[in-house]
Design a protein around this motif. Structure first.
Motif, mmCIF file in Angstrom:
data_model
loop_
_atom_site.group_PDB
_atom_site.id
_atom_site.type_symbol
_atom_site.label_atom_id
_atom_site.label_comp_id
_atom_site.label_asym_id
_atom_site.label_seq_id
_atom_site.Cartn_x
_atom_site.Cartn_y
_atom_site.Cartn_z
ATOM 1 N N LEU A 202 13.075 -9.743 -22.789
ATOM 2 C CA LEU A 202 14.019 -10.041 -22.043
ATOM 3 C C LEU A 202 15.504 -9.695 -22.837
ATOM 4 C CD1 LEU A 202 13.213 -13.619 -20.612
ATOM 5 C CD2 LEU A 202 13.185 -11.232 -19.338
ATOM 6 N N ASN A 203 16.606 -9.458 -22.122
ATOM 7 C CA ASN A 203 17.843 -9.005 -22.640
ATOM 8 C C ASN A 203 18.646 -10.628 -22.954
ATOM 9 O OD1 ASN A 203 20.539 -8.417 -23.287
ATOM 10 N ND2 ASN A 203 20.763 -6.897 -21.800
ATOM 11 N N PRO A 204 18.981 -10.797 -24.094
ATOM 12 C CA PRO A 204 19.415 -12.199 -24.578
ATOM 13 C C PRO A 204 20.936 -12.350 -23.981
ATOM 14 C CG PRO A 204 19.355 -11.171 -26.320
ATOM 15 C CD PRO A 204 18.708 -10.112 -25.469
ATOM 16 N N TYR A 205 21.535 -11.258 -23.838
ATOM 17 C CA TYR A 205 22.884 -11.159 -23.661
ATOM 18 C C TYR A 205 23.477 -11.529 -21.887
ATOM 19 C CZ TYR A 205 23.239 -8.975 -28.242
ATOM 20 O OH TYR A 205 22.835 -8.556 -29.403
ATOM 21 N N ALA A 206 24.396 -12.140 -21.802
ATOM 22 C CA ALA A 206 24.922 -12.314 -20.390
ATOM 23 C C ALA A 206 25.202 -11.179 -19.843
ATOM 24 C CB ALA A 206 25.936 -13.488 -20.087
ATOM 25 N N ILE A 207 25.391 -11.115 -18.521
ATOM 26 C CA ILE A 207 25.928 -10.036 -17.709
ATOM 27 C C ILE A 207 27.326 -10.512 -16.992
ATOM 28 C CG2 ILE A 207 23.581 -8.789 -17.281
ATOM 29 C CD1 ILE A 207 23.704 -9.605 -14.425
ATOM 30 N N GLY A 208 27.387 -11.870 -17.460
ATOM 31 C CA GLY A 208 28.543 -12.426 -16.488
ATOM 32 C C GLY A 208 28.444 -13.903 -16.543
ATOM 33 N N TYR A 209 29.629 -14.651 -15.956
ATOM 34 C CA TYR A 209 29.604 -16.163 -15.920
ATOM 35 C C TYR A 209 30.247 -16.463 -14.860
ATOM 36 C CZ TYR A 209 34.209 -15.236 -17.638
ATOM 37 O OH TYR A 209 35.537 -15.128 -18.118
ATOM 38 N N ILE A 210 29.896 -17.919 -14.414
ATOM 39 C CA ILE A 210 30.872 -18.735 -13.565
ATOM 40 C C ILE A 210 31.562 -19.637 -14.049
ATOM 41 C CG2 ILE A 210 30.521 -20.158 -11.258
ATOM 42 C CD1 ILE A 210 27.682 -19.018 -10.830
ATOM 43 N N ASP A 211 32.747 -19.681 -13.781
ATOM 44 C CA ASP A 211 33.872 -20.631 -14.535
ATOM 45 C C ASP A 211 33.979 -21.714 -13.418
ATOM 46 O OD1 ASP A 211 35.618 -20.147 -12.405
ATOM 47 O OD2 ASP A 211 36.853 -18.625 -13.555
ATOM 48 N N ARG A 212 34.635 -23.057 -14.050
ATOM 49 C CA ARG A 212 34.887 -24.067 -13.487
ATOM 50 C C ARG A 212 35.548 -24.104 -12.036
ATOM 51 N NH1 ARG A 212 36.458 -28.990 -17.525
ATOM 52 N NH2 ARG A 212 34.592 -28.877 -18.895
ATOM 53 N N ARG A 213 36.037 -22.889 -11.601
ATOM 54 C CA ARG A 213 36.900 -22.696 -10.307
ATOM 55 C C ARG A 213 35.820 -21.944 -9.626
ATOM 56 N NH1 ARG A 213 41.967 -19.386 -11.985
ATOM 57 N NH2 ARG A 213 40.322 -18.318 -13.399
ATOM 58 N N GLY A 214 34.812 -21.663 -9.996
ATOM 59 C CA GLY A 214 33.686 -20.972 -9.044
ATOM 60 C C GLY A 214 33.776 -19.794 -8.870
ATOM 61 N N GLN A 215 34.617 -19.146 -9.841
ATOM 62 C CA GLN A 215 34.881 -17.654 -9.868
ATOM 63 C C GLN A 215 33.892 -16.953 -10.709
ATOM 64 O OE1 GLN A 215 38.811 -16.909 -11.003
ATOM 65 N NE2 GLN A 215 39.754 -17.452 -8.871
ATOM 66 N N THR A 216 33.477 -15.645 -10.110
ATOM 67 C CA THR A 216 32.292 -15.023 -11.051
ATOM 68 C C THR A 216 33.029 -13.776 -11.672
ATOM 69 O OG1 THR A 216 30.438 -15.875 -9.441
ATOM 70 C CG2 THR A 216 30.182 -13.847 -11.037
ATOM 71 N N THR A 217 32.921 -13.693 -13.090
ATOM 72 C CA THR A 217 33.258 -12.611 -13.683
ATOM 73 C C THR A 217 32.027 -11.977 -14.299
ATOM 74 O OG1 THR A 217 35.382 -14.041 -14.412
ATOM 75 C CG2 THR A 217 34.851 -12.029 -15.754
ATOM 76 N N MET A 218 32.199 -10.484 -14.091
ATOM 77 C CA MET A 218 31.079 -9.857 -14.922
ATOM 78 C C MET A 218 31.526 -9.099 -16.186
ATOM 79 S SD MET A 218 28.960 -10.457 -12.479
ATOM 80 C CE MET A 218 27.504 -9.499 -13.006
ATOM 81 N N LEU A 219 30.489 -8.915 -16.966
ATOM 82 C CA LEU A 219 30.795 -8.515 -18.502
ATOM 83 C C LEU A 219 30.232 -7.125 -18.539
ATOM 84 C CD1 LEU A 219 30.044 -11.683 -20.617
ATOM 85 C CD2 LEU A 219 32.294 -11.023 -19.533
ATOM 86 N N THR A 220 30.959 -6.254 -19.213
ATOM 87 C CA THR A 220 30.228 -4.903 -19.833
ATOM 88 C C THR A 220 29.338 -5.242 -20.829
ATOM 89 O OG1 THR A 220 32.113 -4.491 -21.316
ATOM 90 C CG2 THR A 220 32.437 -3.752 -19.277
ATOM 91 N N PRO A 221 28.469 -4.323 -21.131
ATOM 92 C CA PRO A 221 27.533 -4.533 -22.152
ATOM 93 C C PRO A 221 28.068 -4.742 -23.454
ATOM 94 C CG PRO A 221 26.611 -2.651 -20.871
ATOM 95 C CD PRO A 221 28.242 -3.069 -20.392
ATOM 96 N N GLN A 222 29.531 -4.195 -23.836
ATOM 97 C CA GLN A 222 30.153 -4.293 -25.016
ATOM 98 C C GLN A 222 30.497 -5.661 -25.026
ATOM 99 O OE1 GLN A 222 30.407 -1.774 -22.722
ATOM 100 N NE2 GLN A 222 29.657 -0.164 -23.955
ATOM 101 N N GLN A 223 31.045 -6.204 -24.013
ATOM 102 C CA GLN A 223 31.884 -7.656 -23.925
ATOM 103 C C GLN A 223 30.613 -8.607 -24.081
ATOM 104 O OE1 GLN A 223 33.420 -7.261 -19.991
ATOM 105 N NE2 GLN A 223 35.450 -7.501 -20.750
ATOM 106 N N SER A 224 29.668 -8.176 -23.381
ATOM 107 C CA SER A 224 28.505 -9.275 -23.596
ATOM 108 C C SER A 224 27.909 -9.642 -25.026
ATOM 109 C CB SER A 224 27.184 -9.211 -22.552
ATOM 110 O OG SER A 224 26.761 -7.938 -23.003
ATOM 111 N N GLN A 225 28.175 -8.287 -25.892
ATOM 112 C CA GLN A 225 27.676 -8.392 -27.165
ATOM 113 C C GLN A 225 28.722 -8.904 -28.145
ATOM 114 O OE1 GLN A 225 25.256 -5.177 -28.219
ATOM 115 N NE2 GLN A 225 24.668 -4.673 -25.878
#
Length: 902
Positions: free
Chosen positions: A799-822
């Motif tokens: 499995l890939n241990p790195y996240a592809i995004g996250y959900i913040d407390r406001r419920g907004q979803t932010t996607m990450l680039t491979p460079q950001q996730s690492q």
């Protein structure tokens, strides 16, 4: 591709022309008494040409001249007979049928492989020898299936051409395996016997009671003693069959006149008795009546007096056969009880649960054979199945005083404190109703170039609905829940019905190229799921092309291949999983004086009903050889099946803003006084399970079968079958770190989203060698099974241990680039990987030896015995993925049965 397919199908239809037809007539007699036999079914495969013998034992068929055909003669209680003919002009035959007996010169106790659709047919002789307690026991004769001990302690599911990888993959395969009883599908689409999963259990966990919701039919419900034949289709089925992906099991009941028969079966865990009888209703022998009853009680562990399973099944059938018209009415029913009674020594938890189910199914089928050039036959079937399901679970729940609300909508209201200890009682009451109707016309036409067309066209309608009372419990004493999740009673009557409207057309073309025969079965099916019109749909309008081809390469050896698409409609529990309730505490002021307490709760509701979930689909392709050379019969098939959009369950999270109020005063004898406005707003993450359709499965492999001729001197034959299968399951969705969201004391600033990419691969290779020893003069058949699982591996891809995004407390979803996730900025979102799951589990080969004996000591009287794992071989193997030793193989097991025919 579809355009080319339709064009080819059009060419087949347009090739119809006039060819010479001849009439084949004859009489059918009893081989021992020379008595004329009525009600004998005479068929001329591969077309639908068929006839029944009348009261004078006569039949008549129209066949194409100068072409070899294999006429089959079948009658309840008689040994089936196949007669090869090649009529050049009108022909008269005399046919003799023998009573079914193990004293005959030719008796088969193994499955017979069919050329079209990669199917296996199991007749009554084989069923008697297997001594099945349910339909599931019969499947051990199919290539790739394993012999197991009779086990009725848990729901019996069947998977075809698949190795277990994940629970979702197993459920999808079982759900996609259709069961057809006497022409009517057995539907599990309206089963809603489930409870809301608590969040410290895996998504989609089973209910605490026995239930097959969202899975295939429970085969325990189907006794096998009144079944005449079973056909297991693993390849590409006819276009007339729908709402399936993996394959199908077709059963035909014993309908007709037969001697009364009593069968008793006994083994260490089971006692079973069945009775069947059938007789003619008139002197002209045009009408028959048949009845069957089966009683069974099972305990997996004879020492366990708490857990048991019982079943009562029955059948009434009526059939009328007159020249050109056959009418059949069948009424079946069953009642099962999967029970875990309260242990008398359990005075504390008072745990008890059961699942009770009763069913009544009626079907009416009529087939008209007008023997007209413009119509060969017209068939109609109408049926309805009503099931009464009741599940109950009880346990003593001990917890802290907890906030409790009974709100059914988004609101903030005063709550109450639930009891710290209470007896929770939950009843799930379902009333699934399934109705089905099918209309089909058939034309058998002669074409140019010596071709014969058997064309079918038809339509069907199926409706599944549940009219049960639903989940019933005291809202102040709810089932066990956690993390602010609330449960409410729910009626199933408000859930809309599932409708399916289908159309199909198919041409089964057979002919000759020189001295070599060929068959092409090409068809097209359209399934309209939740139709809004004849050709419009709320969910999906699914086209399913299918084709099977066989070509004789050398005499007796056929090259065959096929391609097809199939679809399985979503079940009601997927379409209408219900609302999710979350009871979030605004104020929790607990005082010793109940009058001074104040509990303010905000209820939030997430309604998951009505989502658009399309049917999941499977594409099948296969190629192989089969045939007979010097009485050696064999078949080998390579296949690949790809399933997309299969159903699963994902755990999702959602943040809610929760108002917090301050306390300004605490007057004695009264609840505290709150601030008029919230003093702050906190973020609370909640978790819930939602059905999704993003699973993908690939099954590929090779299955084979070889049957040797019987050695005349010692009356011994061998059958070898088996399969090599590799299965891959893949989750195309996302995985949210739900535990981090709600199972920690501190609410996180953000919750990680990962690419699920749950990629698990398993492979399996097994062989089953059966030695069959017959002594006809003694009515004795002995078969020994040597089953070997040569390889059985299972592993997960990294499995890939790195996240592809996250959900913040406001419920907004932010996607990450491979460079950001690492990057170090998001290091807190990385997930830990259990590398043990990547280590393949490769146990050594496993051997199993079984023995079966069937003896007829007089006409109508017999005895059978079986012993499984006669060597007692049960080795241990260390599973490196879990670090636990696994006990392999079935335990030593034996049983016997006796049958008496009057």
């Amino acid at each position: 591709m579809r355009t080319r397919f339709l064009f080819g199908l059009l060419v087949l239809f347009c090739s119809v022309s006039v060819a010479q037809r001849v009439t084949v007539t004859g009489v059918v007699r009893d081989a021992a008494t020379q008595q004329l036999l009525s009600g004998v079914l005479v068929q001329a495969p591969p077309t639908d040409e068929a006839a029944y013998t009348g009261d004078e034992g006569r039949f008549s068929l129209q066949l194409t001249a100068n072409r070899p055909r294999a006429l089959t003669f079948t009658l309840l209680g008689k040994q089936p007979l196949t007669l090869n003919v090649q009529p050049t002009r009108d022909t008269t035959l005399t046919v003799l049928l023998e009573d079914r007996s193990f004293g005959l010169n030719e008796v088969s106790v193994v499955a017979k492989e069919q050329r079209i659709g990669s199917s296996s047919v199991i007749d009554k002789s084989a069923l008697i020898h297997v001594q099945p307690t349910s339909l599931a026991d019969v499947l051990q004769l199919v290539p790739g299936q394993l012999a197991t001990n009779p086990n009725l302690g848990a729901a019996q599911q069947v998977t075809l051409r698949q190795v277990p990888t994940t629970p979702d993959a197993t459920r999808a395969n079982a759900l996609g395996t259709a069961v057809i009883q006497d022409g009517m599908p057995v539907s599990n689409n309206a089963n809603l016997q489930s409870v809301q999963t608590i969040l410290n259990a895996a998504p989609g966990s089973f209910a605490p009671f026995s239930s097959v919701v969202g899975r295939g039919v429970d085969l325990r419900q189907m006794g096998a003693d009144n079944i005449e034949t079973v056909e297991v289709v693993r390849g590409i089925p006819s276009a007339k069959y729908g709402d399936l992906t993996s394959g199908m099991i077709i059963t035909n009941s014993r309908v007709g006149a037969t001697r009364p028969e009593l069968r008793l079966r006994l083994n260490p865990t089971l006692l079973q008795a069945s009775f069947v009888s059938g007789f003619w209703l008139d002197k002209q022998k045009t009408q028959t009546f048949n009845t069957h009853v089966d009683v069974l009680r099972s305990q997996d562990d004879p020492r366990d007096r708490v857990n048991s399973y019982s079943r009562l099944t029955g059948l009434l059938s009526w059939r009328r056969q007159v020249p050109g018209l056959t009418t059949t009415a069948i009424l079946t029913g069953y009642r099962t009880l999967d029970d875990q009674r309260r242990d008398p020594s359990d005075q504390r938890t008072q745990r008890q649960r059961f699942a009770r189910e009763s069913s009544v199914k009626g079907s009416f089928e009529t087939r008209w054979r007008p023997r007209q050039p413009w119509l060969t036959s017209l068939r109609a079937i109408v049926g309805i199945n009503y099931v009464d399901q009741e599940a109950f679970t009880q346990e003593l729940i001990t917890r802290d005083l907890f906030p409790l609300s009974t709100a059914l909508r988004d609101t903030t209201m005063r709550g109450r404190y639930g009891e710290a200890e209470y007896l929770s009682r939950l009843t799930v009451s379902g009333r699934p109703i399934n109705t089905y109707t099918n209309w089909e016309a058939n034309w058998v036409l002669s074409g140019g170039l010596g071709m014969t067309h058997s064309i079918i066209a038809g339509m069907s309608w199926q409706m599944d609905v549940n009219r049960g009372d639903g989940r019933i419990f005291d809202p102040t004493r709810p089932p066990r829940q956690n993390y602010g999740v609330g449960e409410r009673p729910r009626s199933f009557r408000d859930i809309p019905a599932l409708h399916q409207l289908s159309y199909y057309v198919e041409d089964k073309l057979s002919g000759w190229i020189g001295a070599r025969s060929y068959t092409i079965q090409a068809g097209f099916r359209f399934d309209n799921v939740q139709p809004t019109g004849l050709f419009t749909s709320r969910l999906d309008f699914v086209p399913s092309p299918r084709i099977n081809v066989t070509l004789e390469t050398v005499p007796g050896v056929f090259l065959r291949g096929g391609y097809g698409q199939m679809a399985k409609a979503p079940t009601l529990d997927v379409l209408y999983p219900g609302p999710r309730f979350f009871d979030l505490v605004n104020v929790n002021y607990f005082a010793n004086n109940p009058a001074e307490r104040l509990l303010l709760i905000t209820t939030r509701v997430i309604n998951l009903d009505g989502q658009i979930v399309r049917p999941f689909r499977t594409q099948k392709a296969e190629i192989g050889f089969d045939g007979q050379i010097q009485q050696f019969q064999g078949a080998i098939t390579a296949f690949r099946e790809t399933t997309t959009g299969a159903f699963g369950t994902n755990r999702l999270v959602r943040p809610f803003a929760l108002a917090r109020y301050g306390i300004t005063a605490t007057p004695p004898g009264q609840p505290p006084v709150l601030t008029p406005q919230p003093t702050r707003f906190d973020t609370v993450f909640v978790g819930y399970d939602q059905p999704v359709a993003n699973r993908r499965y690939v099954n590929e492999g090779v299955e084979f079968s070889l049957l040797t001729p019987e050695w005349p001197r010692i009356r011994t034959s061998f059958q070898l079958n088996g399969a090599w299968i590799r299965s891959n399951s893949f989750d195309d969705g996302i995985l949210i770190d739900a535990d981090r969201a709600y199972a920690t004391q501190n609410v996180p600033q953000r919750v990680a989203i990962y690419q699920s990419a749950a990629n698990r691969t398993a492979s399996f290779f097994n062989t089953s060698l059966r030695l069959i020893q017959r002594i006809p003069r003694l009515g004795l058949v002995i078969s020994g099974l040597w089953q070997v699982i040569w390889t059985n591996t299972n592993r997960s891809e990294p499995l890939n241990p790195y996240a592809i995004g996250y959900i913040d407390r406001r419920g907004q979803t932010t996607m990450l680039t491979p460079q950001q996730s690492q990057s170090p900025e998001f290091a807190d979102l990385r997930r830990a990987i259990d590398v043990r799951l990547e280590v393949p589990f490769q146990p050594p080969p496993l051997h199993l030896f079984n023995l079966r004996v069937t003896k007829e000591w007089a006409k109508g009287y017999g005895f059978s015995f079986f012993a499984n794992n006669i060597t007692g071989n049960r080795p241990l193997a260390l599973n490196p993925q879990s670090g636990v030793f696994v006990r392999r193989n079935e335990p030593l097991f034996f049983g016997a049965e006796i049958n008496l025919s009057f």
